[in-house]
Design a protein around this motif. Structure first.
Motif, PDB file in Angstrom:
ATOM      1  N   LYS A  92      44.368  30.358  39.044  1.00  0.00           N
ATOM      2  CA  LYS A  92      43.934  30.630  37.640  1.00  0.00           C
ATOM      3  C   LYS A  92      44.262  29.536  36.763  1.00  0.00           C
ATOM      4  N   PRO A  94      44.737  48.422  41.562  1.00  0.00           N
ATOM      5  CA  PRO A  94      43.657  49.346  42.095  1.00  0.00           C
ATOM      6  C   PRO A  94      42.790  48.368  42.801  1.00  0.00           C
ATOM      7  N   ILE A 119      50.571  38.836  37.113  1.00  0.00           N
ATOM      8  CA  ILE A 119      50.641  38.557  38.424  1.00  0.00           C
ATOM      9  C   ILE A 119      50.433  40.085  39.190  1.00  0.00           C
ATOM     10  N   LEU A 120      51.029  40.946  38.659  1.00  0.00           N
ATOM     11  CA  LEU A 120      50.983  42.179  39.447  1.00  0.00           C
ATOM     12  C   LEU A 120      49.645  42.792  39.359  1.00  0.00           C
ATOM     13  N   ALA A 121      48.959  42.408  38.305  1.00  0.00           N
ATOM     14  CA  ALA A 121      47.742  43.155  37.981  1.00  0.00           C
ATOM     15  C   ALA A 121      46.621  42.581  39.050  1.00  0.00           C
ATOM     16  N   GLU A 122      46.504  41.131  39.214  1.00  0.00           N
ATOM     17  CA  GLU A 122      45.529  40.337  39.537  1.00  0.00           C
ATOM     18  C   GLU A 122      45.778  39.203  40.272  1.00  0.00           C
ATOM     19  N   GLY A 123      47.117  38.857  40.372  1.00  0.00           N
ATOM     20  CA  GLY A 123      47.366  37.731  41.190  1.00  0.00           C
ATOM     21  C   GLY A 123      47.380  36.474  40.414  1.00  0.00           C
ATOM     22  N   ILE A 124      47.462  35.101  41.199  1.00  0.00           N
ATOM     23  CA  ILE A 124      47.113  33.791  40.426  1.00  0.00           C
ATOM     24  C   ILE A 124      45.995  33.273  40.993  1.00  0.00           C
ATOM     25  N   ILE A 184      50.155  39.515  46.937  1.00  0.00           N
ATOM     26  CA  ILE A 184      50.566  39.705  45.730  1.00  0.00           C
ATOM     27  C   ILE A 184      50.112  38.757  44.800  1.00  0.00           C
ATOM     28  N   LEU A 185      50.304  37.444  45.482  1.00  0.00           N
ATOM     29  CA  LEU A 185      49.877  36.224  44.642  1.00  0.00           C
ATOM     30  C   LEU A 185      48.285  36.314  44.628  1.00  0.00           C
ATOM     31  N   ALA A 186      47.510  36.435  45.689  1.00  0.00           N
ATOM     32  CA  ALA A 186      46.126  36.586  45.798  1.00  0.00           C
ATOM     33  C   ALA A 186      45.441  37.381  44.779  1.00  0.00           C
ATOM     34  N   GLU A 187      46.143  38.652  44.671  1.00  0.00           N
ATOM     35  CA  GLU A 187      45.294  39.740  44.055  1.00  0.00           C
ATOM     36  C   GLU A 187      45.965  40.808  43.560  1.00  0.00           C
ATOM     37  N   GLY A 188      47.489  40.476  43.533  1.00  0.00           N
ATOM     38  CA  GLY A 188      48.409  41.482  42.814  1.00  0.00           C
ATOM     39  C   GLY A 188      48.289  42.828  43.609  1.00  0.00           C
ATOM     40  N   ILE A 189      48.823  44.004  42.778  1.00  0.00           N
ATOM     41  CA  ILE A 189      49.224  45.072  43.410  1.00  0.00           C
ATOM     42  C   ILE A 189      48.326  46.193  42.623  1.00  0.00           C
ATOM     43  N   GLY A 211      39.590  37.375  39.727  1.00  0.00           N
ATOM     44  CA  GLY A 211      40.294  38.254  38.894  1.00  0.00           C
ATOM     45  C   GLY A 211      40.258  37.946  37.425  1.00  0.00           C
ATOM     46  N   LEU A 225      47.691  52.204  42.068  1.00  0.00           N
ATOM     47  CA  LEU A 225      48.215  50.870  42.704  1.00  0.00           C
ATOM     48  C   LEU A 225      47.514  50.765  43.914  1.00  0.00           C
ATOM     49  N   LEU A 240      51.021  49.963  36.600  1.00  0.00           N
ATOM     50  CA  LEU A 240      51.323  48.497  36.057  1.00  0.00           C
ATOM     51  C   LEU A 240      51.877  48.424  34.938  1.00  0.00           C
TER      52      LEU A 240
END
Lengths: 207, 207
Positions: free
Chosen positions: A157, A205, B198-203, A198-203, B207, B156, B97
């Motif tokens: 990003k 839903p 980061i937790l919502a959608e990663g880096i 986690i880094l690819a897509e977060g946690i 997203g 989640l 989140l």
């Protein structure tokens, strides 16, 4: 380890000129890691280090003036080795996300083989706060450079910066503490996969 | 702080029976946080603690047998306060989140107001390793429970577990170190937003 790195570790007046000198310096640093890792800074001693290294006391003083000085050199050496361990896992052609995963996997392998690293870096907070701070600032800067590079080439990003780097460093340090130092009850690859996800897509839903 | 928490901190034989006793115990723990936070465990002293607390030496020994014992009680107290600070930021109706974001923001505010917490918890690694370990295991367990609850109610991803909790804890600890303890050059809300993203959608680029 390259000789360049070893040479850099000692003070400027004390660079070993010979291969044998470099080998002695390396032995002293490895012995210091054992000594301080087992006993801590306060109970560790110069004679304990030279005994472990199998070198004469005079050799110690060729390179270091004091216990404080070899401790400082050791933190710098450990910091460099963390960098190398994360870097060694990198191969050409990885995406930025794969690169972060490889850095964590490499670091965890290193920490499993050198469990004393946590105790030494953590004790630096009290024995040599400047080295402690520098270790984390340098590590975070390196992660930040990778993130900015990835953002620039478009496989991360846009807008990633310092706080993202500190977040990732924290993740890696605590996963290393739990799964490399305290217990080896999980495969490092599985742990690295979790962090990578986690880094690819977060946690959340989605994703 | 609730009296319940204060009471829990002391050993079972030493629970203050009166409001005044609870107040004295609270003063001693706050004074111990100052004393150990400034001087460290080794240079900190019982007389320094009672002087800061404005209590007689006898009051100290009513609740604690030794410097080690109050240090152990202090780590437990700090650990509880971290829990409370993260919990206080929680309000009803948050998504999972949002809840993680609130926990970090609350923790960072607490750490800015109590910068000594890092030094005390970190020194526990050397002074009282069991308390150190327990602090992180307990904190990670609490995060894990929130994640599993979120996964169960569907806000989640499924399959979140221990390693996710440790990753999030590490993020929070290092963001707190950098932005609450070392420097306050960033708004805690902005830092919490970055961690939340980061937790919502990663880096990654998506997203």
């Amino acid at each position: 380890m390259s000789n360049d790195r070893t040479v850099e570790t000692a003070g400027p007046d004390k660079i070993p000129r010979t291969a044998r000198g470099r080998e002695t310096l390396r032995k002293l640093l490895d012995a210091a890691a054992e000594e301080f890792g087992e006993k801590g800074f306060h109970d560790g001693s110069i004679s304990g280090i030279t005994r472990r290294a199998g070198t004469a006391l005079g050799s110690f003083y060729t390179y270091f003036d004091s216990k404080d000085e070899i401790f400082r050199a050791l933190v710098k050496d450990m910091s460099e080795r963390v960098k190398t361990s994360a870097g060694k896992a990198q191969v050409d052609g990885l995406t930025s996300l794969e690169r972060e995963r490889a850095a964590l996997a490499g670091f965890m392998e290193f920490a499993r083989a050198h469990k004393e690293i946590y105790r030494i870096i953590d004790e630096a907070e009290f024995v040599d706060p400047e080295s402690y701070r520098k270790h984390y600032e340098t590590t975070a800067r390196r992660i930040r450079e990778r993130l900015e590079y990835g953002a620039a080439k478009g496989d991360l990003k846009p807008g990633l910066g310092e706080a993202h780097a500190w977040a990732i460093m924290g993740m890696n340090v605590f996963l290393g503490l739990r799964y490399a130092v305290w217990a080896s009850d999980e495969d490092t690859d599985r742990v690295a996969d979790i962090a990578a996800a986690i880094l690819a897509e977060g946690i959340g839903p989605k994703g």
